[in-house]
Design an enzyme around this catalytic site. Structure first.
Site, short mmCIF file in Angstrom:
data_model
loop_
_atom_site.label_atom_id
_atom_site.label_comp_id
_atom_site.label_asym_id
_atom_site.label_seq_id
_atom_site.Cartn_x
_atom_site.Cartn_y
_atom_site.Cartn_z
N LYS A 110 0.83 -1.21 0.00
CA LYS A 110 0.00 0.00 0.00
C LYS A 110 0.86 1.26 0.00
O LYS A 110 0.57 2.21 -0.72
CB LYS A 110 -0.93 -0.02 1.22
CG LYS A 110 -2.00 -1.10 1.14
CD LYS A 110 -2.71 -1.30 2.49
CE LYS A 110 -3.71 -2.43 2.41
NZ LYS A 110 -4.30 -2.77 3.73
N GLN A 154 -3.99 -1.39 10.07
CA GLN A 154 -3.90 -2.74 9.52
C GLN A 154 -4.39 -3.78 10.53
O GLN A 154 -3.94 -3.82 11.68
CB GLN A 154 -2.45 -3.05 9.12
CG GLN A 154 -2.27 -4.39 8.44
CD GLN A 154 -2.95 -4.45 7.08
OE1 GLN A 154 -2.87 -3.52 6.29
NE2 GLN A 154 -3.61 -5.55 6.81
N ASP A 177 -10.92 2.47 5.06
CA ASP A 177 -11.33 1.07 5.04
C ASP A 177 -12.85 0.92 5.11
O ASP A 177 -13.38 -0.15 4.79
CB ASP A 177 -10.70 0.30 6.20
CG ASP A 177 -9.40 -0.40 5.79
OD1 ASP A 177 -9.26 -0.71 4.59
OD2 ASP A 177 -8.56 -0.65 6.67
#
Length: 332
Positions: A110, A154, A177
């Protein structure tokens, strides 16, 4: 062999697919956007015109890897436009707690992609024993930082940290997200929200392939908060008839065979064989699993047994190289 000069205007809303010359199978691989993406030298683009059924219409170039080409060019063009028109550099902050090998790979990918398209990347790698108070304090600082436009924590987090508490501490407007409870609720009620990247990428491919999804029967195998549930919400929003299947589903094979659209997101390698796939169905394989071959080599496979499913599916995403690049593109 496919060879043709790239036209100056690929145009007129053509859709571009990866065509596997050896087997003659077609794979959903990307959407080409003539308005923002210049033709890339050395890339295979196979144009598919939607007139009744999907069909191969023309070849206009040669193939290069998906993310390294079309979508990378699109994202970079959007970022350049933001810089030129508004003096704005989008910033993405990624927080990694601990040293989980898979998470380290994801965070690295990412961060690399963020920089390559011209965005600002802020990586925060914290020790596995970081306290909840320390992590929440960092998120508070990122929420208040005007240079940070998106925040991603994460998952999974170490067991001593409350994932729900941490995710819900993120500013919903920066929750790229789409996991904050406010965004989950907005999505569930059909309102505008930040949408999880992987389901959104899947929906984009399905819309591009089918046009309207209204009335189609969709089966999502997997009920996670990250993929399964939001995927079902998005499909329902496009007027599909949706079934969420899971480990307790009776006769899972029969349930899968009903599907016009089959989305596999269960996290079990090659769990779904070809004889579970309805002939002509569109298969979206979200799974990414590392297995060891009989020769002792590591290999990435999806949740669908690709070779057998590809023989009956109308279209299928490969693993790797299908859903994964779309996830990163939608994140950015």
């Amino acid at each position: 062999p496919i060879s043709a000069e790239l036209p100056s205007d690929p145009g007129l809303q053509d859709r571009f697919w990866y065509w596997h010359g050896a087997s003659g199978r077609k794979y959903i691989h990307s959407v080409y956007e003539p308005d923002c993406c210049p033709p890339l030298p050395g890339a295979i683009y196979v144009a598919v015109r939607r007139k009744g059924k999907m069909r191969i219409a023309m070849a206009v170039g040669r193939f290069t890897p998906f993310w390294d080409g079309v979508l990378m060019s699109c994202e970079a063009a959007h970022v350049a436009r933001l810089k030129a028109d508004h003096g704005l550099v989008p910033g993405l902050a990624v927080v990694l707690v601990g040293e989980d090998p898979a998470s380290q790979v994801y965070v690295g990918a990412k961060g690399k992609s963020t920089v390559e398209v011209g965005m600002a990347s802020f990586e925060h790698k914290l020790a596995a024993d970081t306290s909840e108070a320390e992590l929440l304090a960092l998120i508070g600082r990122l929420n208040a930082d005007p240079a940070v436009h998106g925040i991603l924590v994460q998952l999974p987090l170490p067991s001593h940290l409350n994932s729900d508490l941490v995710i819900n501490a993120i500013d919903p407007a920066k929750d790229v997200d789409g996991f904050h409870i406010s965004n989950v609720g907005l999505l569930g009620t059909g309102q505008k929200s930040m949408v999880p990247c992987t389901p959104l990428g899947c929906l984009m491919m399905l819309r591009d392939h089918h046009g309207s999804l209204a009335g189609m029967e969709a089966v999502v195998v997997g009920r996670s908060n990250i993929v399964g549930k939001p995927m079902a919400q998005l499909l329902l929003g496009d007027s599909c008839t949706v079934t969420i299947a899971h480990s307790k589903t009776r006769d899972l094979a029969a349930t899968c065979r009903r599907a016009d659209i089959l989305v596999a997101a269960v996290g079990r390698p090659e769990m779904i064989p070809g004889d579970w796939v309805r002939p002509g169905a569109t298969v979206i394989d979200v799974g990414i699993n590392r297995i060891t071959t009989p020769e002792g080599k590591a290999k990435l496979v999806g949740d669908v047994h690709f070779d057998s499913a590809a023989k009956v599916a109308g279209a299928i995403t490969p693993v790797p190289g299908g859903v994964g690049p779309m996830t990163i593109a939608c994140l950015l």
